[in-house]
Design an enzyme around this catalytic site. Structure first.
Site, PDB file in Angstrom:
ATOM      1  N   LYS A 122      17.871  38.778  32.380  1.00 54.25           N
ATOM      2  CA  LYS A 122      17.221  38.609  33.672  1.00 54.25           C
ATOM      3  C   LYS A 122      17.732  39.676  34.633  1.00 54.25           C
ATOM      4  CE  LYS A 122      16.296  35.017  37.153  1.00 54.25           C
ATOM      5  NZ  LYS A 122      16.527  33.607  37.512  1.00 54.25           N
ATOM      6  N   SER A 167      12.407  31.422  38.254  1.00 56.11           N
ATOM      7  CA  SER A 167      12.388  32.842  38.528  1.00 56.11           C
ATOM      8  C   SER A 167      12.691  33.707  37.308  1.00 56.11           C
ATOM      9  CB  SER A 167      13.414  33.155  39.634  1.00 56.11           C
ATOM     10  OG  SER A 167      14.722  32.767  39.248  1.00 56.11           O
ATOM     11  N   GLY A 171      17.214  25.794  40.434  1.00 59.37           N
ATOM     12  CA  GLY A 171      16.343  24.646  40.671  1.00 59.37           C
ATOM     13  C   GLY A 171      15.368  24.412  39.536  1.00 59.37           C
ATOM     14  N   GLY A 172      15.559  25.164  38.430  1.00 52.70           N
ATOM     15  CA  GLY A 172      14.659  25.060  37.283  1.00 52.70           C
ATOM     16  C   GLY A 172      14.263  26.404  36.724  1.00 52.70           C
ATOM     17  N   SER A 173      14.947  27.469  37.112  1.00 53.53           N
ATOM     18  CA  SER A 173      14.497  28.835  36.824  1.00 53.53           C
ATOM     19  C   SER A 173      14.625  29.258  35.372  1.00 53.53           C
ATOM     20  CB  SER A 173      15.251  29.836  37.701  1.00 53.53           C
ATOM     21  OG  SER A 173      14.856  29.697  39.043  1.00 53.53           O
TER      22      SER A 173
END
Length: 585
Positions: free
Chosen positions: A147, A222, A244-246
């Protein structure tokens, strides 16, 4: 000084005052114009740098192809990570052939979905170093994607923001150093949502990344570039991050497995974030791959003495194989809805079918009701990550061009606190969910209030764990947001992360496993979807998932903190049962 003394005393004075004000305004506008011009210049340079690196990547692939015309690309790409590592270690495959095959596939993937932000030029030199090592690491010769925010020496980690474009990393992040020590070959960086606060995948520098399974859909975010690249076959293993869930959202939207470990299990040293110092909701690094065994192998490789030495703040807990290899029946808590967003038909069916498979396999399923999810979303999650009212984040956007996918969010963040409170008051009778959400974006107003917020986090965590212990659960089965949203919708439905953010707030390990695909019957049933509230958000969610026939749908598996291996073992069980069901068909 009196009011009379501030007023101009003559027409000449008035003209001077007007000239000064007008000149100041003109100077301000000129400064803004110059800033915007500089931003565009930096973005253009960043795009050119990306294009140049991809050109070098393409030339390297062509050289290898010319020198090695007999390489079977398809057979290499078809191997699982476990199969690939075995063939590399026994010498049945050369690390060069694997790297260049994946480089070639990555170039094809990027042309289709725009997922790569940089080719790491020194990967070829690192490959030669790895080959000379006498002891082969667990990821020997495996190409790895990263990432974009994960630090790599000589490259920027801008988080999709022009603000950070000219900041180059002076050394590799700890996670990259450990990957290299284990023989992995990091070779590309992948795209993210602007500032990583959105679960679409678009920014003003590198543009929109598409979902490989449906180009009208987002790959999630993201860590969306990771999801898109792996789903398109350009990478076999990637490292993302999750606040938060990326990690879990791209895995869900792209039909992959993704794992968010307990916070601080993996080192964050050298990983960039748009806001430094935010401690209320921890960020975690974690792997994304095609299957659960790949996630487990990655975690086993990373949880090693080398990482513990490089970063002594990480607890020295190696991977516990005995937990991952358990085969006994589990006590599994479950809930069909979090009470805030009603799962759309395909998401609900995925969950119920998985629950039925687990019960048939002899596991004990016990209903568990997560307490006060709306409270957690607004008061603990949003108020925590935007404790400063988003002012630190907005500083970055003062010298950037806001991506269209983020405009609804940035508009809300930029409203003065008083305006947010007035808006929340006015909307409360008509749209209570948005009103409560809007108020939470005001953040906290004092140090005392921040301390109360931290105390509330601890209190909620204990409440959740107490209920878990009362039911004597091993793990928890939850719905997972999906299928993939239409592009542009994540910015309109930030609150839909209620299913993922809960386990960031609690700091529980959580992973995603794809279990089914959207059917025509699901799509037909979606027409009648009204959600829990039948309000604007429920109608928007319906629009977001429309047109999803054939797309993957996942479930979420959760365990208590530091029980990461047990969470992976549960994920493996869900994967096994799902695959057996497909085989029977």
């Amino acid at each position: 000084m009196g009011v009379q003394q501030l007023l101009p005393k003559s027409g000449k004075d008035l003209h001077i005052l007007i000239a000064v004000v007008g000149g100041s305004a003109a100077a301000f506008l000129a400064l803004k114009w110059l800033e915007r011009k500089e931003i565009k210049k930096n973005i253009k340079k960043a795009k050119q740098k990306r294009d140049d690196s991809l050109k070098e990547m393409r030339e390297a692939v062509l050289r290898f192809k010319k020198q090695n015309p007999g390489v079977d690309y398809r057979s290499i790409l078809a191997l699982s990570l476990l199969e690939l590592t075995e063939k590399l270690k026994e010498g049945a495959l050369s690390p060069e052939s694997v790297l260049y095959v994946y480089m070639r596939k990555t170039l094809e993937a990027d042309e289709k979905v725009n997922c790569v932000t940089a080719f790491l030029l020194d990967c070829e030199n690192h490959l030669q170093k790895v080959k000379k090592e006498t002891q082969k690491g667990l990821l020997y010769g495996v190409p790895i994607s990263l990432k974009e925010q994960i630090g790599y020496k000589g490259y920027s980690s801008p988080c999709g923001l022009a603000f950070f474009l000219n900041v180059l990393e002076s050394q590799d992040s700890v996670i990259v150093q450990v990957l290299k020590k284990q023989g992995a070959i990091p070779f590309v960086k992948t795209n993210v949502s602007q500032s990583t606060i959105n679960y679409d995948c678009s920014n003003s520098i590198f543009g929109q990344t598409l979902n490989p399974l449906n180009h009208k859909k987002t790959p999630g975010g993201s860590s969306g570039g990771e999801g898109a690249l792996i789903a398109e076959g350009g990478s076999i293993l990637g490292i993302g991050s999750d606040t938060g869930g990326s990690i879990r959202l791209p895995a869900s939207f792209c039909g992959l497995c993704g794992f968010k470990p307990t916070a601080y299990r993996l080192s964050l040293s050298g990983v960039t974030g748009p806001v430094s110092g935010m401690q209320s909701v921890p960020t975690m690094l974690g792997p994304i791959a095609r299957d659960v065994d790949s996630l487990a192998l990655c975690m086993k490789a990373l949880l090693c003495d080398h990482m513990f030495r490089l970063d002594p703040t990480v607890p020295p807990i190696p991977f516990r194989d005995q937990l991952y290899s358990r085969s006994d029946h589990l006590k599994i808590g479950y809930y069909e809805t979090d009470g805030f967003f009603l799962p759309p038909p395909s998401m609900r069916r995925a969950f119920l079918e998985t629950k039925k498979l687990l019960e048939a396999a002899g596991h004990k399923l016990i209903m568990f009701i997560p307490p006060r999810v709306e409270y957690v979303l607004n008061e603990l999650f949003i108020r925590g990550i935007f404790a400063d009212g988003a002012s630190t984040l907005l500083e970055k956007f003062d010298v950037d061009i806001v991506d269209p996918s983020l405009k609804p969010q940035i508009f809300l963040y930029r409203l003065p606190h008083l305006a947010k409170r007035i808006l929340a008051f006015l909307l409360k009778p008509l749209f209570p969910r948005f009103a409560n959400n809007c108020r939470s974006h005001c953040g906290v107003r004092s140090v005392q209030e921040l301390w109360r917020h931290h105390a509330a986090l601890q209190t909620y965590s204990q409440e959740f764990i107490t209920e878990w212990r009362r039911l004597d659960l091993d793990v928890l089965l939850c719905p997972m947001l999906g299928p993939a949203f239409n592009i542009g919708y994540p910015g309109k439905l930030v609150a839909a992360v209620s299913y993922t953010m809960l386990y960031n707030v609690l700091n529980f390990p959580a992973g995603v496993v794809p279990v089914t695909r959207v059917t025509k019957e699901d799509e037909d049933e979606l027409r009648c979807y009204k959600g829990h509230y039948n309000d604007a958000w429920d109608r928007t969610l319906k629009e977001a998932v429309e047109g999803g026939v054939g797309l993957p749908v996942a479930v979420q598996c959760v365990a208590l903190p530091w029980q990461d291996e047990l969470c992976l073992r549960f994920m493996k069980e869900v994967e096994r049962l799902t695959q057996e069901k497909r085989t029977r068909k």
